[in-house]
Write an enzyme that holds these catalytic residues in place. Structure first.
Site, PDB file in Angstrom:
ATOM      1  N   ASP A  50      15.367  48.637 -58.682  1.00 28.35           N
ATOM      2  CA  ASP A  50      14.439  48.091 -59.679  1.00 28.35           C
ATOM      3  C   ASP A  50      15.122  47.851 -61.022  1.00 28.35           C
ATOM      4  O   ASP A  50      14.554  48.112 -62.079  1.00 28.35           O
ATOM      5  CB  ASP A  50      13.228  49.009 -59.867  1.00 28.35           C
ATOM      6  CG  ASP A  50      12.075  48.305 -60.585  1.00 28.35           C
ATOM      7  OD1 ASP A  50      12.033  47.057 -60.550  1.00 28.35           O
ATOM      8  OD2 ASP A  50      11.235  48.988 -61.203  1.00 28.35           O
ATOM      9  N   GLY A  54       4.151  47.974 -69.565  1.00 29.77           N
ATOM     10  CA  GLY A  54       4.843  47.403 -70.716  1.00 29.77           C
ATOM     11  C   GLY A  54       6.033  48.246 -71.130  1.00 29.77           C
ATOM     12  O   GLY A  54       6.976  47.747 -71.743  1.00 29.77           O
ATOM     13  N   SER A  86       7.929  49.452 -68.910  1.00 23.51           N
ATOM     14  CA  SER A  86       8.905  49.201 -67.843  1.00 23.51           C
ATOM     15  C   SER A  86      10.129  48.479 -68.384  1.00 23.51           C
ATOM     16  O   SER A  86      10.017  47.450 -69.055  1.00 23.51           O
ATOM     17  CB  SER A  86       8.262  48.355 -66.736  1.00 23.51           C
ATOM     18  OG  SER A  86       7.233  49.071 -66.100  1.00 23.51           O
ATOM     19  N   HIS A 146      11.326  44.230 -61.508  1.00 24.69           N
ATOM     20  CA  HIS A 146       9.934  43.797 -61.364  1.00 24.69           C
ATOM     21  C   HIS A 146       9.391  43.201 -62.650  1.00 24.69           C
ATOM     22  O   HIS A 146       8.355  42.540 -62.637  1.00 24.69           O
ATOM     23  CB  HIS A 146       9.052  44.962 -60.881  1.00 24.69           C
ATOM     24  CG  HIS A 146       8.680  45.956 -61.936  1.00 24.69           C
ATOM     25  ND1 HIS A 146       9.311  47.163 -62.076  1.00 24.69           N
ATOM     26  CD2 HIS A 146       7.727  45.937 -62.897  1.00 24.69           C
ATOM     27  CE1 HIS A 146       8.761  47.846 -63.061  1.00 24.69           C
ATOM     28  NE2 HIS A 146       7.797  47.112 -63.584  1.00 24.69           N
TER      29      HIS A 146
END
Length: 340
Positions: free
Chosen positions: A111, A186, A188, A81
């Site tokens: 993900d 951020g 992530s 993502h």
């Protein structure tokens, strides 16, 4: 007159407080030294992932996230993502060096995404550890770029293991690590690191409005996705061509059919010319077993359709109109999701 004050301040009535244990400071120093050591060893391998055009207009917006370099030739793990469908991706390291990168593969179901830095070699990198060796309460450190603040370090513990969360694709991500190491937008794609400076998770999600409930995809899952992308360019999974939902099985149907399932995977749609259509599955069928594996919902069905069941004829048990039926089905390889 009685004197009530004569002995109030006596040492006998006010014992001196015990001195603090001498090793408390040593324990605090050990904790600090562990976090500092992890940061110094892994921090240089954490990069900022920037997406979108370098010069942005009012209509064009980019994104920010984090990533971890896992090889000196520029392989970088991050979240799918974070990269999304971006054509332009840049990596910025802790020294401010910027290089373009391209996507080797993405897996929205976990993900995760694998990037390669275009113009950099001999980079600082970190090693993937074995997430199966983790224990609840173990010290972990999260490193990333939350809200644009570079190289932020937070520490916490492993709160729980084996969690399941829903990915953006709708599938369930299994074996997720829950931690209370503070994460913000951020973070992530950044690493969750053990005290031995091994990456044991890729930070992926937070629960809005909650404090201390954050999630990371386990490093063993990341290792599997990494190997599949390097070998095939995507993660191979089986496909039968159905859409469904988890539904309860009426007790009378279960008794008549002689099954123990309280729940099953109710098929709502069958795609034309799919393995399911060729096998004779119909909307309204409830799948309760596939290849000997009990199916108690749509997540169980998705989990069972892994790469090991591609191009094999499998036995499937379904309830149709309350009666148990056995069906043979031949899953094929699912086509990878195309990046726009």
């Amino acid at each position: 007159m009685l004197d009530f004050t004569s002995n109030i301040a006596s040492d006998d009535l006010s014992p001196a407080p015990e001195p603090a244990p001498a090793d408390d400071q040593a324990l605090l120093d050990a904790y600090s030294n562990a976090v500092i050591g992890v940061t110094e060893r892994v921090g240089p391998a954490v990069v900022r992932v920037e997406t979108g055009p370098k010069v942005r207009s009012a209509r064009e917006r980019g994104g920010l996230g984090s990533g971890i370099v896992i090889s000196p030739d520029g392989l970088v793990l991050t979240n799918s993502h974070v990269v999304g469908s971006s054509k332009e991706i840049r990596l910025r390291d802790t020294e401010g060096f910027v290089t373009d990168a391209h996507v080797l593969g993405v897996d929205p179901d976990t993900d995760l995404a694998l990037l390669r830095a275009d113009g950099a070699r001999d980079l600082h990198y970190a090693s993937l550890g074995n997430s199966k060796s983790l224990r609840r309460g173990q010290l972990v450190v999260a490193i990333g770029n939350p809200l644009g603040f570079e190289s932020t370090v937070t520490a916490g513990v492993v709160s729980a293991l084996g969690r399941s969360i829903r990915s953006v694709s709708g599938r369930t991500i299994e074996d997720v690590i829950q931690t209370d190491a503070a994460l913000n937008p951020g973070n992530s794609g950044g690493p969750l690191v053990s005290s031995s400076a091994e990456v044991i998770g890729i930070n992926t999600a937070i629960i809005n409005g909650a404090q201390g409930i954050c999630f990371a995809v386990a490093s063993n899952t990341a290792q599997f996705v990494l190997s599949e992308i390097i070998r095939h360019g995507y993660v191979r999974r089986a496909y039968i061509g159905v859409a469904g939902q988890t539904a309860p099985i009426p007790r009378r149907h279960a008794v008549v059919a002689g099954v123990d399932n309280a729940m099953g995977a109710l098929l709502a749609q069958i795609e034309p010319d799919s393995p399911a259509a060729k096998a004779g599955l119909l909307p309204g069928d409830v799948v309760i077993k596939l290849d000997g594996v009990e199916i108690n919902g749509v997540d169980d069905l998705i989990r069972a359709l892994d790469r090991d069941r591609i191009d094999r004829t499998l036995s499937m048990d379904v309830l149709r109109m309350g009666r148990l039926r056995g069906i043979d089905i031949h899953p094929v390889e699912r086509k990878p999701a195309a990046r726009q």
